[in-house]
Design an enzyme around this catalytic site. Structure first.
Site, short mmCIF file in Angstrom:
data_model
loop_
_atom_site.label_atom_id
_atom_site.label_comp_id
_atom_site.label_asym_id
_atom_site.label_seq_id
_atom_site.Cartn_x
_atom_site.Cartn_y
_atom_site.Cartn_z
N ASP A 219 0.83 -1.20 0.00
CA ASP A 219 0.00 0.00 0.00
C ASP A 219 0.87 1.26 0.00
O ASP A 219 1.86 1.32 0.74
CB ASP A 219 -0.87 -0.03 1.27
CG ASP A 219 -1.94 1.04 1.28
OD1 ASP A 219 -2.82 1.01 0.42
OD2 ASP A 219 -1.88 1.93 2.17
N GLU A 269 14.22 -15.20 0.37
CA GLU A 269 14.62 -16.31 1.26
C GLU A 269 13.67 -17.49 1.08
O GLU A 269 13.95 -18.59 1.54
CB GLU A 269 14.56 -15.86 2.74
CG GLU A 269 15.67 -14.91 3.14
CD GLU A 269 15.38 -14.24 4.50
OE1 GLU A 269 14.39 -14.60 5.18
OE2 GLU A 269 16.16 -13.34 4.86
C1 NOJ Z 1 -4.47 2.97 -0.86
C2 NOJ Z 1 -5.61 2.06 -0.54
O1 NOJ Z 1 -5.96 1.36 -1.70
C3 NOJ Z 1 -6.72 2.93 -0.02
O2 NOJ Z 1 -7.92 2.20 0.11
C4 NOJ Z 1 -6.30 3.53 1.28
O3 NOJ Z 1 -7.29 4.44 1.72
C5 NOJ Z 1 -4.99 4.31 1.13
N1 NOJ Z 1 -4.02 3.58 0.39
C6 NOJ Z 1 -4.39 4.61 2.48
O4 NOJ Z 1 -3.93 3.43 3.08
#
Ligand code: NOJ
Length: 572
Positions: A219, A269
């Site tokens: 993310d 790994e």
């Molecule tokens: C991207 C994620 O897909 C989204 O849903 C989220 O709100 C933001 N990152 C923050 O984590």
């Protein structure tokens, strides 16, 4: 006439024979767990619910599941506010439920990719609680990004930076300091210069890899490294977030790659090495580093998702991204829908004015609660099916979002008091947020939540879900569900090298390309039928009659001898 310009991947063999390459042309199905299937009737989807639906995923024919966050969370941002990275949210189950789920997925030949959220934790994370309880300058605060306030009495935030969800990116803690949160205030950003933070994420990668996960979706991968060294941080107006060349104070800084080089060593790994795909909203040519094999290994491109239903735009996106994947040594990724964007049948059914917005297409119309009757639902779905079939014919990995196989539209009219997305609460009258693509799935035509669970679902489902449910579609060979199943099965048997050759259709509204093995995909983006090219029709997104390819339609054609289905073919 064949266009001989081929991608740089031409001589790279497809991966199925080599287990470590399973991801290169995988169809990956994204599960947003709280809205997939609810096994215990509390209105929230859970891991046991997912396990109960694995036969469905197997019959759909996906190669892998990407599971959005399932960690303990107060749900300030749909689970992307993580309280504990190495546990399961009790509302969704237990670690034992996770083990049962992953075992059952693997038994069905389906890999599991889990979301990992390294840019920020939640404000309920043990470390953040410790940071608040500790004094300024303490090691506990150093795991996050705390700075003193500015102004005559120090009451102003350290800068005027805005959070991605609206409002200030700084939150005061009452002792003269503020912490940085690029997203909701409940999502404090980690300090990635802190060695404990770095080490802890390596522990988390090993924790889930040891439990058998096959990969990670990373993310906000482009946000971890930040330059906060200046005494006075730059004013927001002087920070141009549209130009990302490594000079931005927090997006896509070069230092971020040293983090992923460490991660890659850990991921390697394992046998086979664990995969990782970056969610990095960066310039296309800067995706290459994230996708390189000594880095995360793959990166999302959201260019198809951001494009209109337009042959020229699609062709440019495809050409550019295949070339970039050649540079990185990765395979390309393709996405039309996910949990952050307006579902693609809705985007393609809106007039350009309402569909507008380069990053968040379709949000303008949502603001009206869907009250402006401009959505052409049938046209949108027809185009969505055509776009999906085109995407599934491309070399690379296709990421599918739960419910798109049912042809679900965005749900615009959710009562304010039921909304959950922080973008709605932080941007009243500017953005309604993402709840409309996160409505719990309809599995059956009746029942309190259309088979999602035994009681009401956590977001309201519309009455129209009955006829779109899995049960309603599974007996209808012309349904969207069957188009996905047929296409995924064909794709598994047909995919060969990561090569694409454009065929000159002589019509700028038609995209025609050929894959190795003599199969082709042709998409008619215009509103009139065209003559169908020669070949046996393998599948089409609308009914083909009279030798014509209908308007807004894709067909896959076979020329020459059919390829013998490979071991990836899934029966049933
Ligand atoms: C991207 C994620 O897909 C989204 O849903 C989220 O709100 C933001 N990152 C923050 O984590």
């Amino acid at each position: 006439m064949l266009n001989t310009a081929q991608t740089a991947m031409e001589d790279r063999p497809d991966g199925p024979a080599d287990e470590s390459n399973w991801w290169r042309q995988a169809a990956v199905y994204q599960i947003y767990p709280r809205s997939f299937a609810d096994s215990n009737g509390d209105g929230i989807g859970d891991l046991a619910g997912i396990t109960s639906r694995i036969p469905y995923l197997a019959s759909l024919g996906v190669d892998a599941v990407w599971l959005s966050p399932f960690y303990p969370s107060a749900l300030a941002d749909g689970g992307y506010d993580v309280d504990n990275y190495r546990d399961v949210d009790p509302k969704l189950g237990t670690l034992a439920d996770f083990d049962v789920m992953i075992g059952a997925l693997h038994d069905s030949g389906i890999k599991l990719v889990v979301d990992i959220v390294p840019n920020h934790s939640s404000n309920q994370h043990q470390w953040f609680k410790e940071a608040l309880a500790a004094p300024k300058g303490s090691p506990e605060r150093d795991r996050y990004i705390f700075r003193d306030g500015i102004g005559p009495d120090g009451a102003q935030p350290p800068s005027d930076w805005e959070s991605m969800f609206g409002g200030s990116a700084w939150e005061p803690v009452g002792d003269g300091q503020f912490y940085l949160h690029l997203f909701a205030r409940e999502q404090p950003d980690f300090n990635w210069e802190n060695q404990e933070v770095r080490a802890d994420f390596l522990t988390t990668l090993r924790f889930w890899s040891d439990r058998g996960v096959d990969g990670f979706r990373v993310d906000v991968a482009h946000g971890l490294a930040k330059d906060l060294t200046a005494d006075r941080l730059p004013a927001w107006a002087t920070v141009d977030s549209t130009v990302m060349d490594g000079s931005h104070p927090f997006w896509d800084r070069d230092e971020v790659h040293s983090i992923y080089a460490e991660w890659r060593k850990v991921l390697n790994e394992y046998d086979p090495p664990r995969t990782a795909v970056a969610e990095a909203w960066v310039e296309p040519n800067r995706r290459v580093r994230y996708a390189s094999q000594d880095n995360l290994g793959q990166a999302f491109n959201f260019d198809l998702l951001s494009a209109d239903f337009d042959a020229g735009q699609f062709r440019a996106v495809i050409t550019e991204n295949l070339a970039l994947s050649g540079e990185s040594g990765s395979s390309s990724t393709w996405v039309l829908s996910n949990h952050d964007v307006v579902r693609h049948p809705t985007r393609y059914g809106l007039p350009p004015k309402d569909a507008g917005g380069t990053v968040w297409p379709g949000r303008a119309w949502l603001l009206t609660g869907g009250l402006r009757p401009v959505l052409k639902r049938d046209l949108g779905l027809r185009r969505a099916r055509a776009a999906t079939l085109l995407m599934l014919a491309l070399p690379g990995s296709a990421y599918l979002y739960q419910g798109e196989e049912l042809g679900l539209h965005e749900i615009p009219d959710i009562p304010d008091e039921m909304r959950q997305d922080p973008t709605f609460f932080r941007n009243r009258n500017v953005d309604v947020g993402r709840d409309g693509c996160r409505i719990p799935l309809p599995w059956s035509a009746d029942g309190p939540s259309f088979g999602f669970g035994r009681g009401a679902a956590h977001l309201p489902q519309p009455a129209g879900f009955a006829r779109l449910s899995v049960d309603a579609q599974k007996g209808d060979r012309s349904s969207t569900l069957w188009m996905y199943k047929d296409a995924l099965r064909l794709r598994s048997s047909l995919r060969t090298s990561e090569t694409l050759r454009w065929v000159d259709s002589g019509n700028s509204d038609v995209l025609h390309f050929q894959r190795d093995g003599g199969w082709e995909s042709v998409t008619n983006f215009q509103d009139q039928p065209i003559a169908l090219p020669d070949g046996e029709i393998l599948i089409s997104s609308s009914v083909v009659t009279g030798g014509k390819l209908p308007a807004n339609c894709t067909a896959w054609l076979l020329r020459g001898e059919p390829k013998t289905p490979g071991k990836h073919v899934r029966e049933g």
